[in-house]
Design an enzyme around this catalytic site. Structure first.
Site, PDB file in Angstrom:
ATOM      1  N   LYS A 204      10.940  -8.962 -48.061  1.00  0.00           N
ATOM      2  CA  LYS A 204      11.152  -8.136 -46.869  1.00  0.00           C
ATOM      3  C   LYS A 204      10.077  -7.046 -46.800  1.00  0.00           C
ATOM      4  O   LYS A 204       9.625  -6.554 -47.834  1.00  0.00           O
ATOM      5  CB  LYS A 204      12.558  -7.517 -46.949  1.00  0.00           C
ATOM      6  CG  LYS A 204      13.059  -6.867 -45.672  1.00  0.00           C
ATOM      7  CD  LYS A 204      14.472  -6.317 -45.868  1.00  0.00           C
ATOM      8  CE  LYS A 204      14.993  -5.615 -44.608  1.00  0.00           C
ATOM      9  NZ  LYS A 204      16.350  -5.066 -44.805  1.00  0.00           N
TER      10      LYS A 204
ATOM     11  N   SER B  97      19.472  -6.006 -41.000  1.00  0.00           N
ATOM     12  CA  SER B  97      18.055  -5.852 -40.744  1.00  0.00           C
ATOM     13  C   SER B  97      17.183  -6.878 -41.463  1.00  0.00           C
ATOM     14  O   SER B  97      16.026  -7.074 -41.082  1.00  0.00           O
ATOM     15  CB  SER B  97      17.611  -4.451 -41.167  1.00  0.00           C
ATOM     16  OG  SER B  97      17.758  -4.299 -42.566  1.00  0.00           O
TER      17      SER B  97
ATOM     18  N   SER C 242      22.883  -5.340 -44.275  1.00  0.00           N
ATOM     19  CA  SER C 242      21.595  -5.915 -43.870  1.00  0.00           C
ATOM     20  C   SER C 242      21.181  -7.193 -44.595  1.00  0.00           C
ATOM     21  O   SER C 242      20.231  -7.853 -44.181  1.00  0.00           O
ATOM     22  CB  SER C 242      20.480  -4.883 -44.025  1.00  0.00           C
ATOM     23  OG  SER C 242      20.524  -3.984 -42.950  1.00  0.00           O
TER      24      SER C 242
END
Ligand SMILES: [Zn+2]
Lengths: 479, 477
Positions: free
Chosen positions: A68, A144, A168
């Site tokens: 990420k 997210s 997330s």
């Protein structure tokens, strides 16, 4: 054989036998990305050079991991999908990255898409545009860590790292039909994770099945002298006891999670999952987590307060975007203002303002301090339940994925998408989302298990038993 | 109108740990800008602080020496404000649960004048970087960012600029005794802000609190406070009402200027630092530090007065540095004549050290040797002139006393028969001085003594020389 479709443990077997090389895997992924990522947008900065001849010794044998965009990777852009961090190349690796490297993983140079600074539940708040749900491109992939979940679901990655501050990892995993694990706060070092809310953030794996989650968790966990909040606790091999049966395991069903507003299709899938688990010998009892209704409010005060302070460093002075002047004014204050005005997206600004307000003189007691007290009560709710039960089962999110653009103008509706995942972060307990079926529209549904502090072993065992007796983790999107 | 003065001091002290407060970068002063930095003290995204254990130990040590209550449970907080020298735009500091609370510091500006000034709190925090302003732009040096600072806040119980000065002196002495800080204001390892308010005598109402910043020496603190008393008194005399504000001391112009008023005071939005867990101190940890505390200057001073018969001022001087007091005491243990040793230390020894610009810490004459020298002078084995020469030689060469004595072939010549010849020679060579002496100019005698000493390489016993000279001069009338 399409290597990109395999799991990490399957590939490790083949690598060990010498049937394939890690470069074959990397090449398969590269080809897959070239073909479909223009539609999915799971990755950002797609021009980064992919090393095909990466040779690494160690248990992971050169297997690539997708990371990420908020986890620091040495000399590799890490921008949190925000304009304000444009061009930021960390001079160091996050601890999880060092651990993976030392185990022989290849850090995939394309980082995964996310909501800017992890602010969001749909991956729409990315300065690189939203990532799309591989099961239906018109739908969000969740957030997210949307890019990580979408990449794994679309076989553009073997496994990925995500971060979870209020759901997330789990919510996008459930939206994309993959496995997402949020470890106990303190289990995995946060050093090198660009902070959103320091007391809530956790790094965890997003994988194709539960076994891979156990495998990756065993590698990234453990004490880190560079993170004062990381616990000095020995790390078991989480893959060891996965297949142990779950006869007699006591699972709690919190009534606050089975409420109006819960999508009928989601509810149906959860009910069926409960039946599967019952057949495996688990018992179910309804319990109450009475402070659940305060979780979202509590979360948004604490998370935004910490975020407002954590994001103060993005000011144009040392790194990232800097806009020196505005309309002829080149004062320091104007530099700060213009840089931050242009650098942060709308949701980031909203949260910074919210958090700044929550900490302001005269409001601190009413908001932040109060929220901390409620947080303690939420923790106690869980501690009570775990005195009697091995784990808790809930839906991961009240709905399956929603359409891109559907909630982006209504932040409050968007925030409710995390209503079932937020409490685990407030309490600091571990939780996992595993696929448990589909809605009538063909979108994946996720099932969440929660367990007591540092009981990832329990979570993984129950999740593995469930998974091995269902077919959901084997389903692939038709893209 | 008569006013009472109420002053409180806020002192920031750089702790002399080898590494910074929350990372392992060196704290050494004067390095090339931005070379002692890392992701943590640069506040790079993703970096996290880890508390330096020694910084905590120093804080506890200081707190104990200042008679504070150590908090068994304390934590760090973030102080949020934007400034380019602050890499994270917040400072890791302490707010409502500092390391220590409620202590006191005793000052004794003169003999018999004692005062106890209470310490409100002591907390640990990190220093900021340093801005270097140039034409058109500014540069930042982050070497200083993250150096541990101890903030020591006094209660507003100081009533004059002189007391403020005394307070700072005593504080510095203690911190140097503990070896936790150099307290060098020039190098910025000690900084001090003051707040001052005036109150009409016999009134209860305290005037507005004025905060003073930018004082770069103890004297500047004293001067700025004196200036403020004068300024505020004049305004109050005219019936003006003061409002709370922060003022900067301008040492060149000898005045203070307003920096900001209360309305524009920043809101620091303190909240608990989530990257550091709260700390719990065990009693055993505190006990261990307590046991390691040295005798503090205040007590040492009084012990020296009582045990060694030094005067207040003598004792005050000798205990001002721990190493000096230790040296004195080592010497006294070898030769129990404290006054004689005091005079030798304060006179010849300090004189030589000052000339060489070396501190007592780096002295290279052993107390044993120093005492031997003093003993030999006292027992007339060497005259004091020669002794000073030998002392110089030892300091310059780091040789032992015995070696130097041997090399210099030091012997006290007190045999009149040997000296008589030299004396006669000197008289023969200096007829002018002889006649001067005879015509009543007694100064001439000292000149002649000097000549004899010279001829004997300072080895002659000056008392004998004088006696012989007198005999010969007076006898030949
Ligand atoms: Zn550093």
């Amino acid at each position: 054989m399409e290597l990109n479709k395999l799991t990490a443990h399957q590939l490790l077997g083949l690598l060990k036998e010498g049937v394939i090389k890690s470069s074959d895997v990397i090449l398969a992924l590269k080809e897959r990305i070239d073909v479909i990522d223009s539609q999915i947008n799971a990755y950002v900065r797609k021009n980064e050079k992919i090393e095909l001849s990466y040779v690494q010794n160690g248990p992971l044998q050169g297997l690539p991991v997708a990371v990420k965009d908020n986890i620091c990777t040495l000399d590799l852009n890490t921008e949190c999908c925000s304009k304000i961090l444009e061009g930021f190349k960390p001079p160091y690796d996050a601890t999880v990255i060092s651990k993976l490297k030392s185990q022989g993983a290849y850090i995939f140079p394309l980082k995964t898409n996310m909501d800017e600074f992890a602010f969001g539940s749909s991956c729409e708040n990315s300065c690189f545009g939203p990532a799309h749900n591989p099961w239906n491109l018109e739908y969000v992939c969740g957030g997210s860590s949307g890019g990580s979940a979408a990449a794994v679901a679309a076989d553009e990655a073997i496994f990925a790292l995500g971060t979870d501050t209020g759901g997330s990892i789990r919510q996008p995993a459930s939206f994309c039909g993959v496995v997402g694990l949020k470890p106990t706060y303190g289990r995995v070092s946060r050093y090198g994770l660009i902070a959103f809310a320091s007391s809530l953030d956790v790094i965890g794996p997003i994988t194709k099945d539960v076994y891979d989650s156990a495998l990756i968790l065993s590698i990234i966990s453990g004490y880190d002298p560079y993170d004062s909040t990381c616990v000095n606790l020995s790390v078991p091999d989480f893959t060891q006891n996965l297949s142990k049966d779950i006869k007699g395991i006591k699972i709690a069903l919190p009534k606050e999670y089975f409420i109006e507003g819960l999508d009928k299709d989601v509810e149906q899938n959860i009910k069926e999952a409960i039946e599967v688990l019952k057949k495996l010998g688990a018992s179910f009892t309804e319990v109450s987590l009475p402070h659940t209704k305060y979780a979202v409010a509590t979360y948004y005060i604490i998370a935004t307060a910490e975020a407002s302070s954590n994001l103060a460093r993005f000011d144009g002075v040392q790194y990232g975007l800097r806009i020196n002047s505005f309309e002829g004014d080149s004062s320091l204050l104007q530099m700060y203002k213009t840089t931050r005005a242009k650098g942060f997206g709308e949701e980031a600004k909203r949260r910074i303002i919210l958090g700044t307000f929550a900490l302001a003189h005269g409001y601190y007691e009413a908001y932040y301090l109060r929220a901390q007290k409620v947080r303690t009560l939420i923790k106690k709710d869980f501690e009570e339940v775990f005195k009697e039960f091995d784990c808790i089962l809930t839906p991961t999110s009240p709905t399956a994925a929603f359409k891109i653009g559907e909630k982006i103008r209504e932040p409050l509706k968007m925030y409710l998408s995390d209503i079932f995942t937020i409490s685990a972060n407030l309490a600091g307990i571990p939780a996992i989302s595993v696929p448990c079926g589909f809605t009538k529209k063909g979108l994946p549904v996720g099932l969440q298990f929660l367990a007591g502090y540092f009981r990832e072993d329990m979570l993984l065992q129950v999740a593995y038993n469930y998974e091995q007796n269902t077919i959901w983790h084997k389903m692939k999107p038709k893209i | 109108m008569e006013y009472d003065v109420v002053i409180g001091l806020e002192t920031h002290v750089q702790l002399k740990t080898k590494t910074k407060a929350f990372c392992s970068c060196s704290t050494e002063f004067g390095q090339v800008p931005n070379t002692s930095i890392c992701p943590v003290c640069l506040g790079l995204p993703g970096s996290l602080p880890v508390l330096n254990k020694l910084a905590l130990e120093f804080a506890v040590k200081t707190a104990l020496a200042l008679n504070c209550r150590i908090q068994r449970y304390f934590r760090f907080d973030r102080k949020n404000y934007f400034y380019p020298d602050l890499p994270k735009n917040y400072q890791i500091s302490q707010y409502d649960l500092p390391v220590a609370l409620q202590g006191f510091l005793e000052i004794e500006p003169q003999e018999g004048v004692r005062k106890c000034i209470e310490i409100k709190r002591i907390h640990l925090e990190e220093d900021a970087g340093k801005l270097i302003h140039t034409e058109g732009y500014s540069l930042i040096d982050f070497n200083r960012a993250g150096i541990p600072l101890l903030e020591i806040v006094s209660e507003p119980q100081i009533n004059s600029p002189e007391e403020a000065y005394e307070y700072l002196l005593s504080l510095k002495e203690i911190l140097r005794y503990l070896e936790v800080s150099d307290c060098d204001m020039e190098k910025g390892s000690l900084r001090c802000d003051a707040n001052i308010s005036l109150k009409k005598r016999d009134h209860f109402q305290l005037g507005a609190k004025i905060e003073l910043k930018n004082m770069n020496s103890f004297k500047a603190v004293k001067d700025a406070l004196a200036y403020e008393i004068e300024r505020q008194s004049k305004l109050l005399d005219k019936g003006r009402i003061l409002t709370q504000e922060t003022r900067l001391w301008d040492a060149k112009e000898v005045r203070t200027v307003s920096m900001r008023t209360k309305e524009s005071a920043p809101d620091y939005r303190y909240f608990p630092e989530p990257d550091l867990l709260p700390f719990v101190l065990e009693d055993s940890y505190i006990e261990k530090i307590k046991e390691s505390l040295p005798e503090l200057p205040y007590y040492k001073k009084h012990r020296f007065i009582e045990t060694y018969g030094l005067s207040f001022n003598e004792a005050r001087f000798i205990v001002s540095e721990k190493k000096l007091a230790d040296y004195f005491e080592l010497c006294v243990n070898l030769f129990p004549f404290p006054k004689i040793i005091y005079n030798w230390i304060v006179g010849p020894l300090m004189g030589e050290l000052n000339e060489r610009k070396i501190s007592i810490e780096d002295i290279n004459i052993l107390p044993q040797d120093f005492v031997c020298l003093i003993k030999d002078v006292e027992s007339d084995k060497i005259n004091s002139l020669k002794a000073k020469e030998v002392l110089k030689k030892i300091l310059d060469t780091a040789k032992s006393y015995a070696e130097v004595i041997k090399e210099e072939s030091v012997i006290m010549i007190s045999d009149s028969n040997i000296l008589k010849g030299v004396v006669q020679k000197v008289l023969d060579e200096n007829p002018k001085s002889v006649s001067d002496y005879k015509s009543g100019k007694t100064n001439a005698l000292m000149f002649l003594v000097g000549q004899v000493m010279k001829k004997t390489q300072n080895n002659a016993d000056p008392k004998i020389v004088q006696k012989l000279l007198k005999e010969l001069l007076d006898g030949s009338v």
